[in-house]
Enzyme design. Structure first.
Site, short mmCIF file in Angstrom:
data_model
loop_
_atom_site.label_atom_id
_atom_site.label_comp_id
_atom_site.label_asym_id
_atom_site.label_seq_id
_atom_site.Cartn_x
_atom_site.Cartn_y
_atom_site.Cartn_z
N LYS A 153 0.84 -1.21 0.00
CA LYS A 153 0.00 0.00 0.00
C LYS A 153 0.87 1.25 0.00
O LYS A 153 0.68 2.16 -0.80
CB LYS A 153 -0.90 0.04 1.24
N GLU A 179 -2.23 6.56 12.91
CA GLU A 179 -1.17 5.65 12.45
C GLU A 179 -0.12 5.47 13.55
O GLU A 179 -0.01 6.28 14.46
CB GLU A 179 -0.50 6.24 11.20
N ARG A 180 0.69 4.43 13.42
CA ARG A 180 1.78 4.23 14.36
C ARG A 180 2.87 5.25 14.06
O ARG A 180 3.11 5.57 12.89
CB ARG A 180 2.35 2.82 14.23
#
Length: 455
Positions: A153, A179-180
């Protein structure tokens, strides 16, 4: 001193504040102490407001004084925000000095009116063969990118940013919702190495931040995108990773605010909240915001309300397949599961539509024959079926493509392929012009003319 209030209760991220003189409007930003930001969401009475904290609430206590900032959450816009990385408040988080010469704008704005919207359906060329031929993106439309971890992705998003910067003189805005922090740091480093940072800006609301912050980061990124579309008249590519986390943050806020949950525990206002964000992504008479959104599907259940509501906004869906990635067919886009509302004769033209349908039909027949080949071998097939298999395998290899962003790993220089070249190549393979050319000559090339040289 401005308008001052007093905290009367703190429940997690939900804060109730009493104002004696003047009640701040909805969406006003309030500050408690040095750095705790609270956004007003409801007015409880003529003196009491309830807000959600956009920062951690450690240190808040009843009786603390709160200052009304006099306006909503604002974000910096301007040419100097490019190549930079921001949080939801517009603070630079890339360890560089704050950008200069910026204008601060509210993150809340209405979608463009219908009178300003462009009614033409135009194709947004990405330079990636398999997307442009089989699931073309709409200029000013929204595409969903469905895929698990490690199937490519981010590589696909990076390549699109590269092509956008180099060939559309456009701007890319990357928005990380929930998100991380590791992913944000890796993406920043990859963009820098790929040389695409000068034409992009990044906004992050990380996983560990309160839901109020994650819920607003999408609006912050959109405000930046709208500036480039409306003021600089440029085309914008807005990448959102991950739109499901936006819905999740809204669900957390709804629960904290005490709203009754609806289906499967989602917030009753989910459709409105998602539309409020998605409807601002549009093409107008001055430019277009084209959005590509990574979509996490909970438990692979496509009937989940979050997935259903997201689908209704998308004009194209790109599905990444782990099986294709394991076969080395990159980009690992599944040509049979991916699709686009643009792939109609009225939009892409008769020839493009016919070629796309033939490719799908050939690959579908090949998928059906795979079991027979596995059991009995290729020799047992009729000559007609063998020709279909040969065609399908050549098409699969021709639809692979070397990327600019993976040059340092693969050693193969990246290729950008125009739609005309991609269609010509597919058409010639379908007409059996390359039946005598080995399959390997079609693997990881740009235009079809390279295969003749390779062979």
């Amino acid at each position: 001193m401005g308008n001052l209030g007093k905290i009367v209760s703190v429940r997690g991220s939900v804060v109730d504040i009493l104002f004696e003189d003047f009640l701040p409007p909805i969406y006003s930003l309030l500050y408690a102490g040095e750095s705790i930001a609270i956004e007003v969401l409801t007015q409880m009475s003529s003196h009491l407001v309830r807000g959600i904290a956009l920062t951690p609430t450690q240190g808040l206590s009843r009786g603390m004084v709160v200052t009304d900032s006099g306006g909503p959450l604002r974000i910096p816009v301007g040419a100097s925000i490019l190549s930079r990385m921001f949080d939801v408040f517009g603070n630079a988080i890339d360890r560089l000095p704050e950008p200069e010469g910026v204008e601060w704008r509210s993150v809340h704005s209405a979608p463009p009116p219908l009178s300003r919207r462009s009614t033409q359906s135009e194709i947004f060329e990405t330079g990636i063969k398999v997307i442009d031929v089989l699931s073309p993106l709409e200029r000013g439309g929204k595409a969903g990118l469905f895929g698990g971890a490690g199937v490519g992705k981010t590589v696909l998003l990076t390549e699109m940013i590269h092509n956008m910067a180099g060939h559309h003189s456009g701007v890319s805005i990357f928005c990380g919702i929930g998100e991380r922090c590791r992913e944000g740091e890796e993406l920043y480093r990859d963009m820098k190495e790929a040389g695409v940072l000068p034409n992009m800006a990044m906004v992050f609301g990380q996983m560990n931040e309160p839901p109020g912050s994650r819920f607003r980061v999408g609006h912050a990124a959109l405000t930046m995108a709208e500036y480039f579309r409306d003021d600089e008249h440029r085309d914008v590519l807005l990448l959102i990773d991950n739109i499901f986390r936006f819905i999740q943050a809204g669900s957390e806020i709804s629960g904290l605010m005490g709203q009754m949950p609806s289906r499967l525990g989602y917030q009753p206002t989910m459709g409105t909240e998602l539309s409020g964000l998605e409807e601002r992504i549009a093409n107008t008479d001055t430019g277009a915001i084209t959005s590509i959104q990574a979509v996490y599907v909970p438990a692979d259940d496509f009937t989940d309300p979050a997935a259903v509501h997201t689908f209704s906004h998308l004009s194209a869906s790109i599905v990444l397949s782990r099986k294709r990635a394991s076969e080395g067919l990159y980009p690992a886009i599944d040509p049979l599961q991916s699709g686009s509302k643009m792939a109609t004769p009225g939009v892409v033209g008769e020839r493009h539509y016919r070629i796309a349908q033939q490719i799908r039909s050939t690959l579908a027949q090949y998928a059906e024959l795979k079991d027979i080949i596995a059991m009995l071998g290729l020799e047992q097939l009729s000559s007609n079926d063998r020709a279909i298999v040969a065609r399908a395998r050549r098409l699969e290899r021709f639809l692979t493509q070397p990327f600019y962003t993976t040059e340092q790993f693969s050693g193969i220089p990246g290729k950008l392929v125009s739609l005309e070249d991609a269609l010509e190549g597919c058409e010639r393979i379908l007409n059996d012009e390359f039946a005598s050319v080995p399959e390997s000559a079609l693997y990881m090339i740009g235009a079809i003319s390279e295969a003749e040289g390779k062979a």
